[in-house]
Design a protein around this motif. Structure first.
Motif, short mmCIF file in Angstrom:
data_model
loop_
_atom_site.label_atom_id
_atom_site.label_comp_id
_atom_site.label_asym_id
_atom_site.label_seq_id
_atom_site.Cartn_x
_atom_site.Cartn_y
_atom_site.Cartn_z
N GLY A 148 8.40 8.01 1.22
CA GLY A 148 7.84 9.28 0.82
C GLY A 148 6.76 9.23 -0.23
O GLY A 148 6.59 10.19 -0.99
N ASN A 149 5.98 8.15 -0.28
CA ASN A 149 4.93 8.07 -1.30
C ASN A 149 3.54 8.16 -0.68
O ASN A 149 2.59 7.57 -1.16
CB ASN A 149 5.05 6.78 -2.11
N ASP A 152 -3.45 10.27 -0.58
CA ASP A 152 -4.72 10.49 0.11
C ASP A 152 -5.50 9.20 0.28
O ASP A 152 -6.26 9.06 1.23
CB ASP A 152 -5.56 11.49 -0.68
N ASP A 153 -5.32 8.26 -0.61
CA ASP A 153 -6.07 7.01 -0.56
C ASP A 153 -5.14 5.87 -0.16
O ASP A 153 -4.13 5.60 -0.84
CB ASP A 153 -6.69 6.69 -1.92
N SER A 154 -5.46 5.18 0.94
CA SER A 154 -4.57 4.14 1.45
C SER A 154 -4.48 2.95 0.51
O SER A 154 -3.52 2.20 0.53
CB SER A 154 -5.05 3.67 2.84
N TRP A 155 -5.51 2.78 -0.35
CA TRP A 155 -5.47 1.66 -1.28
C TRP A 155 -4.65 1.96 -2.53
O TRP A 155 -4.30 1.07 -3.29
CB TRP A 155 -6.89 1.28 -1.71
N ASP A 156 -4.35 3.23 -2.74
CA ASP A 156 -3.72 3.63 -3.99
C ASP A 156 -2.28 3.14 -4.09
O ASP A 156 -1.85 2.65 -5.14
CB ASP A 156 -3.76 5.15 -4.11
N LYS A 157 -1.52 3.24 -3.03
CA LYS A 157 -0.12 2.83 -3.04
C LYS A 157 0.21 2.14 -1.72
O LYS A 157 -0.47 2.32 -0.72
CB LYS A 157 0.79 4.05 -3.22
N ASN A 159 2.14 2.09 1.50
CA ASN A 159 2.84 3.07 2.33
C ASN A 159 4.06 2.38 2.94
O ASN A 159 3.97 1.73 3.99
CB ASN A 159 1.91 3.59 3.43
N TRP A 160 5.20 2.51 2.29
CA TRP A 160 6.38 1.74 2.67
C TRP A 160 6.95 2.16 4.02
O TRP A 160 7.70 1.42 4.65
CB TRP A 160 7.44 1.85 1.58
N ASP A 161 6.60 3.35 4.49
CA ASP A 161 7.07 3.77 5.81
C ASP A 161 6.47 2.92 6.92
O ASP A 161 7.01 2.88 8.03
CB ASP A 161 6.73 5.25 6.05
N ASP A 203 5.76 4.04 -6.71
CA ASP A 203 4.89 5.02 -7.34
C ASP A 203 3.68 4.45 -8.06
O ASP A 203 2.71 5.17 -8.32
CB ASP A 203 5.70 5.86 -8.35
N VAL A 204 3.75 3.17 -8.43
CA VAL A 204 2.69 2.59 -9.25
C VAL A 204 1.92 1.48 -8.53
O VAL A 204 0.70 1.40 -8.62
CB VAL A 204 3.28 2.02 -10.57
#
Length: 567
Positions: A148-149, A152-157, A159-161, A203-204
């Motif tokens: 669930g994180n 908008d930016d794929s580089w930011d976090k 995507n564990w899903d 989250d980070v």
């Protein structure tokens, strides 16, 4: 045989960086063993020469400054699945380093740090617990805290899903290192909770790559896999390792923390160096680099993989496959194997080579490093345990030297065995004009099918689909199926009667030139199409070998329904 007295000259040249030119064999083989491995390599001429020459090669590394003779303590162990024992060992204790040996001895049971070789054991435990299918499961199935994180930016976090267990195991999750977490969440006690770690990673943590784009080494991903192992087993990672691997395999010296018993046999550099990594254990990254173990432990674990003791044979074979490429032509990535694509001289003294994949894992904890390697093609493996201020740089020349010495030697031992026990002429006793001849040929991989006459006509080309005899190159390679078992271990069985399947790779003459990158006169592409044609016409290219105590006694051709016995 083709054993050459100057066998080690090119090996030493490779070590010091002046390797001569080598080019691929004219015949394109299948990936996999050139010859069957069901023989004891210990006393072969090739292995005997390798063992006799190895100490001088080590001395050359000392002389060249590639290894620090005074600073280092290290052990080398080479083992064989055909004997289930060590076939060569070498150890070195630098001057003044005896104080690091807690039992005043460096032997098979001396414990050292394994570093990131731990990653291999983490995946081994996960596969033994949950099976190969777990690789396809999303990590959020076991760690819903990561879900669930979306941003908008794929580089930011990360995507564990989109991340699976297999992506984490093969460094393709984009999860990066763990050092940023350890720094950001450091507290006075030096402890980190799983909840803090998962929150940070969700989250980070910035994504290093998109999932499955390519492999990028990830300590953080393996810390997550340690928590996956905990959820799968229902016990902490350290207990899961103990229950799934250490106890069943009797890895008596292996642990997730520095051993503290009064009679421990270990390399403990903290006794003389206050900056040593010995005993610095951070639980949250145990699954990434926390294990301790001995040469005996690594040998037992390696043989258990080659012999499919904890995993099914099919799972073992699937696990020992590449999952990603790299920017190098000779390095692939598995889960988490670091796969070196070696070009091995197909016979001693030849500059013609074939490709053989060596499955390795390197590790390091400060002043401790480790190398672990398995060669399924040859049924051998090796480990190197190293301690010292220069241990980090020392692992690479040692890794190279052991591999460049013993893997070609194992290849040449197999050729030596094949020439002694597999070659010859085999006849149909009811027909004087029906026979086949098998050879080992200098500079060529596999067994040569020199001729296959049926009623006086050479039918090799006809087996390939030609309507009449034409000039062909025909070579036979073992493909795995056999009458003993489906396990890898059957490939190394040395006694008794066994039937095993070989397939013919046949190519019309003249052979297409090898690609330019392989040292040939061709262009960008391979034009042999060798692997595409195997089994195309059912059993026409299949040959069943009946081997008794290592010697080939008869050859069955299912496609022609002929049984030919050694002349």
């Amino acid at each position: 045989m083709f054993i050459h007295k100057s066998l080690f000259t090119p090996l030493l040249a490779l070590v010091v960086g002046t390797a001569g030119s080598i080019i691929a064999s004219n015949d394109v083989p299948l990936i996999g063993p050139s010859f069957s491995s069901n023989f004891d390599p210990s006393d072969s001429k090739a292995l005997s020469a390798a063992k006799a020459g190895f100490p001088d090669l080590i001395k050359s590394l000392f002389s060249a400054g590639a290894l620090n003779q005074t600073d280092l303590v290290f052990t080398v162990d080479v083992f064989s699945a055909a004997t289930n024992t060590s076939i060569y060992s070498y150890s070195h204790v630098g001057e003044g380093q005896n104080g690091t040996l807690t039992a005043d001895v460096l032997n098979d049971n001396t414990i050292s740090r394994l570093g990131s070789v731990t990653k291999l054991f983490t995946v081994y435990a996960i596969l033994a617990q949950a099976g190969l299918e777990v690789f396809n499961h999303p990590v959020t199935r076991y760690l819903p805290e990561l879900a669930g994180n979306h941003g908008d930016d794929s580089w930011d976090k990360v995507n564990w899903d989109d991340v699976t267990i297999g992506a984490l195991a093969s460094h393709q999750a984009g999860s990066g290192g763990a050092a940023d977490f350890l720094k950001a969440y450091e507290n006075d006690a030096g402890k980190y909770t799983p909840e803090e770690f998962l929150t940070y990673m969700r989250d980070v943590k910035h994504a290093v790559i998109s999932p499955f784009r390519n492999a990028v080494y990830s300590d953080g991903g393996f810390a997550i896999l340690g928590l996956v192992l905990q959820r799968l087993s229902g016990v902490p990672c350290k207990d899961a390792m103990r229950d799934i691997l250490f106890k069943p395999l009797e890895l008596d010296g292996m642990s997730v923390k520095a051993p503290t018993a009064s009679d421990v046999n270990a390399i403990d550099r903290s006794r003389v160096y206050n900056t040593s990594a010995w005993g610095i254990d951070v639980e949250i990254v145990t699954a990434s680099g926390g294990l301790y173990g001995s040469t005996a432990d690594l040998r037992t674990a390696g043989l258990s993989i080659l012999n499919s003791e904890l995993l099914s044979p099919a799972t073992t074979r699937a696990w020992m496959k590449p999952h990603s490429g790299t920017g190098s032509l000779v390095e692939l990535v598995g889960a988490p194997w670091e796969i070196s694509r070696l070009t091995i001289p197909v016979t001693p003294g030849s500059n013609r080579t074939r490709v053989s994949d060596l499955y390795t894992k390197a590790g390091g904890n400060g002043d401790y490093t480790c190398i672990f390697a398995l060669s399924p093609d040859h049924g051998i493996g090796y480990s190197i345990l190293i301690a010292g201020a220069t241990a980090s740089s020392a692992r690479w020349p040692l890794r190279n030297l052991v591999g460049e010495t013993f893997i070609p030697a194992a290849e040449h031992a197999a050729a030596e065995n094949a020439e002694s026990n597999l070659t010859g002429t085999f006849v149909d006793e009811s027909s004087a004009g029906t026979n086949l001849t098998l050879t080992v040929d200098k500079g060529s991989p596999g067994l040569g099918l020199e001729s296959f006459y049926v009623n006086g006509t050479d039918i090799r080309a006809i087996l390939l689909g030609a309507t009449k005899p034409i000039p062909v190159s025909a070579r036979l390679y073992p493909t795995g199926p056999n009458s003993f078992s489906r396990s890898l271990s059957s490939l190394y069985r040395t006694k008794g009667t066994m039937r095993m399947s070989y397939r013919m790779v046949g190519l019309a003459l003249p052979l297409a030139p090898r690609a330019a990158v392989e040292g040939g006169n061709g262009g960008l592409f391979d034009n042999s199409f060798a692997w595409m044609n195997v089994g195309f016409s059912g059993t026409l290219d299949e040959f069943i070998f009946e081997v008794v105590d290592g010697q080939l006694v008869s050859v069955t051709s299912p496609g022609t329904k002929l049984v030919l016995k050694r002349a």
